[in-house]
Design a protein around this motif. Structure first.
Motif, short mmCIF file in Angstrom:
data_model
loop_
_atom_site.label_atom_id
_atom_site.label_comp_id
_atom_site.label_asym_id
_atom_site.label_seq_id
_atom_site.Cartn_x
_atom_site.Cartn_y
_atom_site.Cartn_z
N PHE A 91 4.94 -8.92 13.41
CA PHE A 91 3.85 -7.99 13.12
C PHE A 91 2.75 -8.74 12.38
CE2 PHE A 91 1.43 -4.80 11.02
CZ PHE A 91 1.59 -3.63 11.72
N LEU A 144 -6.09 -6.52 14.53
CA LEU A 144 -4.67 -6.29 14.25
C LEU A 144 -3.92 -5.92 15.54
CD1 LEU A 144 -2.54 -6.19 12.02
CD2 LEU A 144 -3.01 -3.75 11.78
N GLY A 161 -6.52 -4.72 7.07
CA GLY A 161 -6.95 -3.54 7.81
C GLY A 161 -7.01 -3.78 9.31
N GLY A 162 -7.22 -2.70 10.05
CA GLY A 162 -7.35 -2.77 11.50
C GLY A 162 -8.49 -1.88 11.98
N LEU A 211 -7.49 -11.49 -3.31
CA LEU A 211 -6.23 -12.20 -3.61
C LEU A 211 -6.25 -13.61 -3.02
CD1 LEU A 211 -3.54 -9.39 -3.26
CD2 LEU A 211 -4.68 -10.24 -5.31
N PRO A 242 0.83 -1.21 0.00
CA PRO A 242 0.00 0.00 0.00
C PRO A 242 0.86 1.27 0.00
CG PRO A 242 0.23 -0.75 2.24
CD PRO A 242 1.09 -1.67 1.38
N ASN A 272 0.16 2.52 -6.56
CA ASN A 272 0.25 3.46 -7.67
C ASN A 272 0.37 4.92 -7.19
OD1 ASN A 272 0.26 3.84 -10.51
ND2 ASN A 272 -1.81 4.67 -10.36
N GLU A 288 -1.45 -8.86 5.37
CA GLU A 288 -1.46 -7.82 6.41
C GLU A 288 -2.57 -6.86 6.02
OE1 GLU A 288 0.23 -7.74 9.10
OE2 GLU A 288 1.86 -9.15 8.74
N ASN A 290 0.73 3.79 2.27
CA ASN A 290 0.87 4.57 3.52
C ASN A 290 2.28 4.50 4.13
OD1 ASN A 290 0.35 1.94 4.28
ND2 ASN A 290 -1.05 2.47 5.94
N VAL A 346 -1.75 -7.87 -11.29
CA VAL A 346 -1.65 -8.85 -10.21
C VAL A 346 -2.40 -10.14 -10.56
CG1 VAL A 346 -2.07 -9.27 -7.75
CG2 VAL A 346 -1.30 -7.01 -8.51
N GLY A 377 -2.55 -4.37 2.66
CA GLY A 377 -3.53 -3.42 2.14
C GLY A 377 -4.88 -3.68 2.78
N THR A 433 1.20 0.19 -11.94
CA THR A 433 0.08 0.29 -12.88
C THR A 433 -1.04 1.12 -12.29
OG1 THR A 433 -1.65 -1.01 -13.98
CG2 THR A 433 -0.81 -1.89 -11.93
P1 NAP Z 1 -5.68 -1.22 -1.05
O1 NAP Z 1 -6.60 -0.41 -1.85
O2 NAP Z 1 -6.07 -2.58 -0.63
O3 NAP Z 1 -4.32 -1.26 -1.87
C1 NAP Z 1 -3.21 -2.00 -1.46
C2 NAP Z 1 -2.48 -2.52 -2.70
O4 NAP Z 1 -3.33 -3.42 -3.41
C3 NAP Z 1 -2.12 -1.42 -3.68
O5 NAP Z 1 -0.90 -1.74 -4.27
C4 NAP Z 1 -3.25 -1.51 -4.67
O6 NAP Z 1 -2.98 -0.98 -5.94
C5 NAP Z 1 -3.45 -3.00 -4.75
N1 NAP Z 1 -4.73 -3.40 -5.29
C6 NAP Z 1 -5.91 -2.71 -5.29
N2 NAP Z 1 -6.87 -3.42 -5.91
C7 NAP Z 1 -6.30 -4.57 -6.31
C8 NAP Z 1 -6.77 -5.72 -7.02
N3 NAP Z 1 -8.03 -5.84 -7.43
N4 NAP Z 1 -5.92 -6.73 -7.28
C9 NAP Z 1 -4.64 -6.64 -6.88
N5 NAP Z 1 -4.13 -5.60 -6.21
C10 NAP Z 1 -4.94 -4.57 -5.92
O7 NAP Z 1 -5.27 -0.49 0.28
P2 NAP Z 1 -4.84 1.02 0.42
O8 NAP Z 1 -6.07 1.83 0.46
O9 NAP Z 1 -3.82 1.37 -0.56
O10 NAP Z 1 -4.09 0.97 1.83
C11 NAP Z 1 -4.72 1.10 3.05
C12 NAP Z 1 -5.07 -0.25 3.64
O11 NAP Z 1 -3.92 -1.00 3.93
C13 NAP Z 1 -5.78 -0.09 4.97
O12 NAP Z 1 -6.84 -0.98 5.07
C14 NAP Z 1 -4.69 -0.42 5.98
O13 NAP Z 1 -5.18 -0.83 7.21
C15 NAP Z 1 -3.95 -1.48 5.26
N6 NAP Z 1 -2.60 -1.62 5.81
C16 NAP Z 1 -2.33 -2.73 6.53
C17 NAP Z 1 -1.08 -2.90 7.08
C18 NAP Z 1 -0.77 -4.12 7.89
O14 NAP Z 1 0.38 -4.41 8.06
N7 NAP Z 1 -1.75 -4.85 8.40
C19 NAP Z 1 -0.09 -1.95 6.89
C20 NAP Z 1 -0.39 -0.81 6.14
C21 NAP Z 1 -1.67 -0.68 5.59
P3 NAP Z 1 -3.26 0.59 -6.22
O15 NAP Z 1 -2.18 1.29 -5.55
O16 NAP Z 1 -3.21 0.74 -7.68
O17 NAP Z 1 -4.62 0.91 -5.64
#
Ligand code: NAP
Ligand code: MG
Length: 505
Positions: free
Chosen positions: A471, A433, A276-277, A260, A173, A201, A274, A175, A236, A252, A229
């Motif tokens: 973690f 989490l 959401g929380g 996935l 992700p 992205n 890993e 962040n 993916v 993510g 992308t």
């Molecule tokens: P996200 O939308 O799930 O994106 C994460 C990654 O997945 C990005 O690289 C994204 O690409 C990709 N992705 C999106 N749709 C996909 C699909 N259909 N197939 C394959 N890959 C896909 O999450 P985010 O909004 O970027 O990040 C925030 C989330 O991450 C929150 O829920 C947060 O809690 C979680 N997080 C968890 C941890 C942990 O260790 N537990 C750590 C940090 C963050 P794009 O960039 O192109 O959208």
């Protein structure tokens, strides 16, 4: 709360922004396959935006299925030779990469702040945290163990060895643009796995800069292949369905994680998730309030609240809830919101307009249900996606922000009466989490460790992340652990060898 106007051009800020331009101009922007950068097969490109200004700062190759196929084929082809590399060689690549990341700590932090928004000082902190995963796993690479034993009847030798799981799909992700990558790439290199990697992205430049560092550290061509992308599924999904990848490691949202896992089922891929929380942050009546307020500042405001570990629900015993809200509000409203590259900024912008409108909607819903705004509570007008640190008191547990990740600097305070009540409230979520508990009662701390349904619990601290610790979450927050002694196991298969043992004479 003071907002640093975007037109503020003090001398240091001007130096900083021209330095950012130079550093960004030097970052490669293609797809990286078999040790070479190139444009996307489609020729398409997409933009990278600075969330503090809303301005485009770079354009990168917009990868697609054809690039994805090439990348996974190279990773699969490189696996056998890479898997045979002596552990010490892999260890030393990681060690050199650790040194190089630290040497370029400031440069990487400038790039990260420019594309993601977190204040420069926090970005430097993330770079150091990210580098530690390379150091940690350089030490783990040469300690991959096994086991040798004899069966109960004495007739069989049982020899257990570990082998690299094979080509890995890594998806991260935006962040924590560097640390989320090194936390996966580090153990994959240590274990001897090749990789296809799709960074977020919104924040690809930090990852591209990391690729160059790994190259300089001696990582052979084909071990790490990177495709970014604007259409994540188009890259993916072909990796997941190829039958060539043996593992997926994803950080993510839970929704994408579930997709996935469904895709991983087809070829029964090893999966680390890993996700959401919805962290509970619990302050008992006997807590040291100074410590609790300090912990809340970290657990809530680290990364502007855009963290899976962010305190999302602050349960405070009713006898101290008012004082806690006032003290937290005093601390939070003293912070300076602004461009993370400007000196003196404590709180940067949110990552994109969508993130800002989500926070606005969650606050509006809580207020509609009776929450009192102690400080903050409205987006900062002007360019960039700024939301100020906000404290909401007397929040109704039925509010939307109790069941969704806020991902912004908003602290909702929910008063509670009893330990049993707060445990039930804390566990009333599909996520698990991390949690935080503030109490001086040692017995209670251990009771909470057993009662709160989370993979990680901070007691009298607002920070649990540590490269030496496992973690990860339970329930809908994920599968597997990153970092610590367990981190490398996610990238290793167990092989058991049976041999008859002569029990005669
Ligand atoms: P996200 O939308 O799930 O994106 C994460 C990654 O997945 C990005 O690289 C994204 O690409 C990709 N992705 C999106 N749709 C996909 C699909 N259909 N197939 C394959 N890959 C896909 O999450 P985010 O909004 O970027 O990040 C925030 C989330 O991450 C929150 O829920 C947060 O809690 C979680 N997080 C968890 C941890 C942990 O260790 N537990 C750590 C940090 C963050 P794009 O960039 O192109 O959208
Ligand atoms: Mg997204």
């Amino acid at each position: 709360m003071t907002h640093t106007a975007m037109s503020d051009t003090s001398k240091t800020d001007t130096i900083m922004s021209s330095r950012a331009e130079q550093l960004i101009a030097a970052v490669p922007t293609g797809v990286f396959i078999d040790g070479k950068w190139s444009g996307a097969a489609s020729g398409k490109r997409c933009d990278v935006v600075n969330p503090a200004t809303g301005e485009t700062i770079a354009s990168i190759a917009d990868g697609g299925p054809e690039d994805a196929r090439r990348a996974i084929e190279v990773a699969a082809r490189t696996q056998a030779s890479w898997g045979r590399t002596p552990p010490r060689v892999r260890s030393e690549i990681l060690r050199r990469a650790y040194e190089l990341v630290m040497q370029r700590q400031d440069d990487l932090a400038v790039i990260m702040t420019s594309e993601m928004g977190k204040p420069f000082a926090e970005a430097r902190g993330e770079v150091a945290y990210a580098a530690e995963f390379f150091r940690w796993f350089s030490e783990e690479a040469v300690r991959i163990g096994g086991d040798a034993t004899v069966s109960g009847d004495g007739k069989t030798r049982i020899i257990v060895t570990k082998a690299p799981v094979g080509p890995c799909v890594l998806v991260t992700p935006w962040n924590f643009p560097l640390a989320m990558g090194t936390r996966k790439i580090g153990p994959a290199i240590a274990a001897g796995c090749t990789m296809v990697f799709k960074p977020a992205n919104l924040t690809p430049l930090t990852s591209f800069a990391l690729v160059e560092i790994l190259r300089e550290a001696g990582l052979p061509d084909g071990v790490l292949n990177v495709v970014c992308t604007s259409d994540p599924g188009s890259v993916v999904e072909p990796w997941m369905s190829s039958g060539l990848a043996r593992k997926v490691s994803f950080t993510g949202s839970t929704a994408v994680g579930v997709t996935l896992l469904e895709q991983a089922a087809e070829h029964v891929m090893r999966s680390s998730m890993e996700l959401g929380g919805n962290a509970p942050f619990i302050v008992f009546a006997d807590a040291d309030l100074d410590l609790a307020v300090e912990g809340a500042m970290v657990a809530k405001l680290r990364n502007m609240g855009e963290a899976c570990t962010a305190a999302n629900r602050m349960f405070v015993h009713h006898s101290v809830a008012g004082e806690f809200a006032n003290r937290l509000s005093d601390r939070m409203s003293a912070l300076r919101v602004g461009d993370g590259l400007q000196e003196g900024t404590d709180i940067g912008p949110l990552v994109e307009p969508k993130a800002l409108s989500k926070v606005e909607a969650l606050v509006a819903d809580a207020v509609r249900r009776g929450a009192r705004v102690v400080c903050g509570g409205a987006a900062v007008p002007g360019a960039g996606y700024f939301y100020p640190p906000t404290v909401l008191a007397d929040v109704d547990p039925a509010s939307d922000l109790m069941s969704q990740e806020i991902f912004g600097p908003v602290a909702p305070i929910i008063p509670f009466e009893s330990e049993a009540e707060v445990v039930a409230l804390a566990n009333d979520t599909p996520w698990g989490l991390v949690g935080y508990v503030f109490t001086k009662d040692v017995d209670r701390a251990f009771r909470m460790n057993e009662a709160i349904e989370v993979g990680m619990l901070g007691v009298n601290t607002g920070l649990v992340s540590n490269p030496a610790a496992p973690f990860g979450g339970i329930k809908s927050s994920g599968l597997g652990r990153e970092g610590g002694r367990l981190g490398i196991e996610e990238f290793l298969d167990v092989r058991y060898l049976a041999m008859p043992r002569d029990v005669g004479a």
